[in-house]
Design an enzyme around this catalytic site. Sequence first.
Site, short mmCIF file in Angstrom:
data_model
loop_
_atom_site.label_atom_id
_atom_site.label_comp_id
_atom_site.label_asym_id
_atom_site.label_seq_id
_atom_site.Cartn_x
_atom_site.Cartn_y
_atom_site.Cartn_z
N VAL A 220 125.06 73.31 33.79
CA VAL A 220 124.16 73.43 32.65
C VAL A 220 124.95 73.36 31.33
CG1 VAL A 220 124.30 75.96 32.68
CG2 VAL A 220 122.30 74.85 31.66
N GLU A 221 124.31 72.73 30.32
CA GLU A 221 124.97 72.53 29.02
C GLU A 221 124.89 73.81 28.19
OE1 GLU A 221 126.87 69.58 26.33
OE2 GLU A 221 126.80 70.07 28.46
N LYS B 82 129.76 77.53 31.03
CA LYS B 82 130.88 76.63 31.34
C LYS B 82 132.22 77.38 31.23
CE LYS B 82 128.68 72.28 29.84
NZ LYS B 82 128.76 71.50 31.08
N SER C 198 128.21 66.98 26.99
CA SER C 198 127.83 65.90 26.08
C SER C 198 128.05 66.27 24.62
CB SER C 198 126.36 65.54 26.29
OG SER C 198 125.53 66.67 26.07
N HIS D 288 132.64 62.64 29.84
CA HIS D 288 131.20 62.60 29.68
C HIS D 288 130.63 61.31 30.28
CE1 HIS D 288 127.56 62.19 26.76
NE2 HIS D 288 127.19 62.67 27.93
N ASN E 175 123.96 59.17 31.38
CA ASN E 175 122.93 59.42 32.39
C ASN E 175 121.96 58.24 32.50
OD1 ASN E 175 121.56 61.13 34.26
ND2 ASN E 175 120.05 61.61 32.71
N GLU F 220 132.74 58.62 28.34
CA GLU F 220 133.31 59.03 27.06
C GLU F 220 134.35 60.12 27.34
OE1 GLU F 220 131.11 59.87 22.85
OE2 GLU F 220 130.42 61.06 24.55
N ASN G 77 126.63 60.92 21.11
CA ASN G 77 125.58 61.83 20.63
C ASN G 77 125.67 62.11 19.14
OD1 ASN G 77 124.04 62.14 22.94
ND2 ASN G 77 125.41 63.70 23.78
#
Length: 236
Positions: free
Chosen positions: A32-33, A38, A60, A81, A84, A93, A131
């Site tokens: 999960v971001e 993390k 990301s 990265h 998706n 990336e 992004n």
Amino acid sequence: MQEAANDALTKVKHTTLLKEMSSADVIIEAIVENEDVKKNVFSELDRIIKPHTILASNTSSISINRLASATRRPHQVIGMHFMNPPPIMKLVEIVRGSATADEVFATIKALAERFGKTVICSQDYPGFIVNRILMPMINEAFYTLYTGVATKEDIDCGMKLGTSHPMGPLELADFIGLDVCLSIMKILHHGLGESKYSPCPLLVQYVDAGYLGRKSGKGVYSYRASPSNGNPRSRI
């Protein structure tokens, strides 16, 4: 082709125990971001993996330096990265933290290329490359809808036919997840401190209402099997 796929699957092992990753040479985190989650995983892994193991994050937008700070090996932490969905998208990336060693970068770049990916490299700034550019465009599309400039259909059609984008920005936001878009905009706004990165109120409203895009069945567009009553509205 199927034989190769079956052979690959026999080499895949799944586990819910971090300790079973102790023998890995490279670990790619794709959870999960959330920075705290993390960092907790990186800290736990750092205690059990081999001294030379590389920790790569699929984040990301979250700072690689901050993730690396949760370990005793910041020189072996790097961003990797994947766009998706990874099986289709060709780009990876790679994000270097301030302490990321040259040999770690070279190893991860070679690994991505073995996967058949094209590699771009970013320094550790909010949003990295993709992004940093993409999310403000999506956010501006929400502002365009929010202020009544055009309908969602015309906004997406304009960007697809007018700029040759395969998806309109609002459709793409639904695909990514509106909660993810909002999270990244908050990171950009906090990290860069400019008002142009302030999340659109309409995006915030959608997420607060649980309209997260395709994964929830409703976002800017509806993806539910049963049609809703009445005409769809462009804003909450």
